[in-house]
Design a protein around this motif. Structure first.
Motif: not given
Length: 500
Positions: A244, A334, A336, A416-417, A469-470, A472-473
């Protein structure tokens, strides 16, 4: 084996840079240790009463744990290569001093008396036969120190000095065995090659060894030579360990270079939070992405009571400005932050959607890292705010996912990511009582840098509010699991959203 080869091919460009850094740090440390240890050993031979105390002191230095020594040096010499070299020199002294002193002491006294009878003074005896007779001992000490230095130099990555330790740390952080093996095997092979070369030199003449020494020193100096091709302004952007931060700094680099004549040097996987922050304050780096929640909890030491991202950002921006005169630009979208996750079939079985739903379960085995288990915005908050109590197993963060995937635990503390959320198809439980504070990433830099390059604020603020968030995941997944180049993944995102 195929997986290891594929990982190496993906990381090849970073590998050669890390290898060069490792060799540079190791050889500089060894050369300095030789230049200190040999004169000291000669002095001890002349003043033998000093031998035992000095050997005891240098021997004690070797008993100090490497991490402790690095930590003690940081307040005095900062981070980066310098404290790593100082620590490695300290570790390298004892074998060279001891072996050189022992080699000189074992010379037959009758030879020395014969040399005196021929009228040789101390310097002539030393140069003509004493060093030659002691040479196998001296080279054995140097070889021992060299192997020790190469192995210990992997810890240099912890303080932003680079080297093969970067692969080991990154592998531990991302739970990637292949990265750990690349770092460990390369370091071991480097030590074997170096030991073999020195063993060969043990049989050589003194003149050959001296020529080899100075040739190696010249090559080492040449490796540091980096001629500037132009006069464009240059800045250095660093990132923490992991996919990340590496993605973020690649985005920073591309938008800066596309919108200005500033050239950007990247230092990915530079170290943990404290090292990056100290590097920024000491001007070893110019920018790095930091999280709003981290600024409040780690640097300002007053965790916020708000769960509103904008409020937390404003508190972090004002606080870091007042604390260290640093500029904190606008954040991305996002967050994290901490999260709790379970396997999807487990969530479906017990109809789990929120953290409050965990009250439905009679007993839960939870995997937390030690920090989360003792934080108010971690397990202590889960106990006080949600009234939850678990059978907690504390473990290293990268092991938590393995434990969850193998059903050794029911519930995992995650970020979360994390790419593993997609990789293991986990369900993240909604923080319905808003325990976990917002953690939004934004560029952190000195105000002096902004005065020098005021266009940076407008350029980097193009990224404000970007990345869900999505997204970044998915990008973390592309780098960690699909082994894609972070620069390519970052470019693809920027191009798709017209941010260039």
């Amino acid at each position: 084996m195929n997986s290891l080869i594929n990982t190496f091919q993906q990381q090849e460009s970073q590998f050669w840079l890390a290898l060069l850094q490792h060799i540079q740090i190791s050889l500089v440390s060894l050369f300095i240790a030789i230049l200190i240890a040999l004169p000291l050993a000669l002095l001890l031979r002349r003043y033998s009463r000093l031998a035992e105390p000095l050997l005891q002191i240098t021997g004690i230095f070797q008993t100090i744990p490497s991490l402790a020594l690095l930590g003690l040096l940081i307040p005095f010499v900062g981070i980066g290569s310098l404290p790593a070299i100082v620590a490695l020199v300290v570790y390298a002294l004892f074998p060279i001093i001891q072996n050189t002193y022992t080699g000189l002491q074992q010379i037959d006294s009758s030879l020395i008396e014969a040399a005196r009878a021929f009228g040789m003074n101390r310097r002539e005896r030393l140069m003509k036969f004493e060093l030659a007779l002691a040479l196998p001992f001296i080279m054995a000490g140097i070889r021992t120190s060299g192997i020790m230095v190469i192995g210990t130099a992997t810890l240099a990555a912890l303080i932003g000095a680079g080297g093969l330790g970067n692969f080991i740390l990154l592998g531990i952080n991302s739970n990637d065995v292949n990265l750990i093996l690349i770092g460990a095997i390369s370091s071991a092979l480097l030590a074997v090659i170096f030991s073999t070369l020195l063993r060969f030199l043990e049989k050589a003449k003194l003149q050959t060894i001296l020529i080899s020494f100075f040739a190696g020193l010249l090559l080492l100096l040449a490796s540091y030579y980096n001629p500037q091709a132009n006069n464009h302004p240059k800045i250095t952007i660093a990132g923490k360990l992991g996919a990340e931060p590496t993605l973020l700094i690649n985005m920073y680099k591309e938008v800066i270079e596309k919108n200005s004549d500033i050239e950007v040097t990247l230092k990915p996987n530079f170290g943990d939070t404290t090292f990056l922050y100290n590097a920024l304050k000491s001007n070893k780096i110019d920018i790095y992405p930091e999280f709003s929640g981290t600024i409040l909890t780690t640097f300002l030491k007053h965790p916020t009571t708000s769960t509103d991202p904008q409020t937390v950002y404003e508190e972090a921006r004002a606080g870091i400005d007042k604390l260290d005169n640093l500029a904190y630009l606008l954040p991305m979208k996002f967050q994290d932050t901490y999260a709790l996750a379970v396997k999807t079939h487990y969530a479906e079985k017990y109809n789990l959607k929120t953290i409050s739903d965990l009250h439905k379960l009679p007993a839960v085995k939870a995997g937390f890292d030690l920090e989360f288990a003792n934080r108010q915005d971690g397990y202590k908050g889960l106990q006080s705010l949600y009234g939850l109590n678990f059978d907690v197993k504390t473990m290293q963060t990268s092991l938590i996912y393995n434990a969850l995937n193998s059903n050794n635990i029911d519930l995992a503390q995650v970020y979360s990511t994390d790419s593993q959320i997609k990789q293991y198809q986990l369900t993240v439980l909604k923080d319905d009582k808003k325990l976990f504070p917002p953690y939004q990433a934004a560029p952190l830099m000195s105000k002096n840098l902004l005065k020098k390059y005021p266009q940076l604020e407008q350029i980097l603020n193009k990224l404000a509010g970007a990345i869900t968030d999505e997204e970044m995941i998915n990008m973390n997944y592309a780098v960690n699991v699909e082994q894609k180049d972070p620069a390519a993944v970052a470019h693809e995102f920027l191009a798709r959203h017209d941010l260039l």
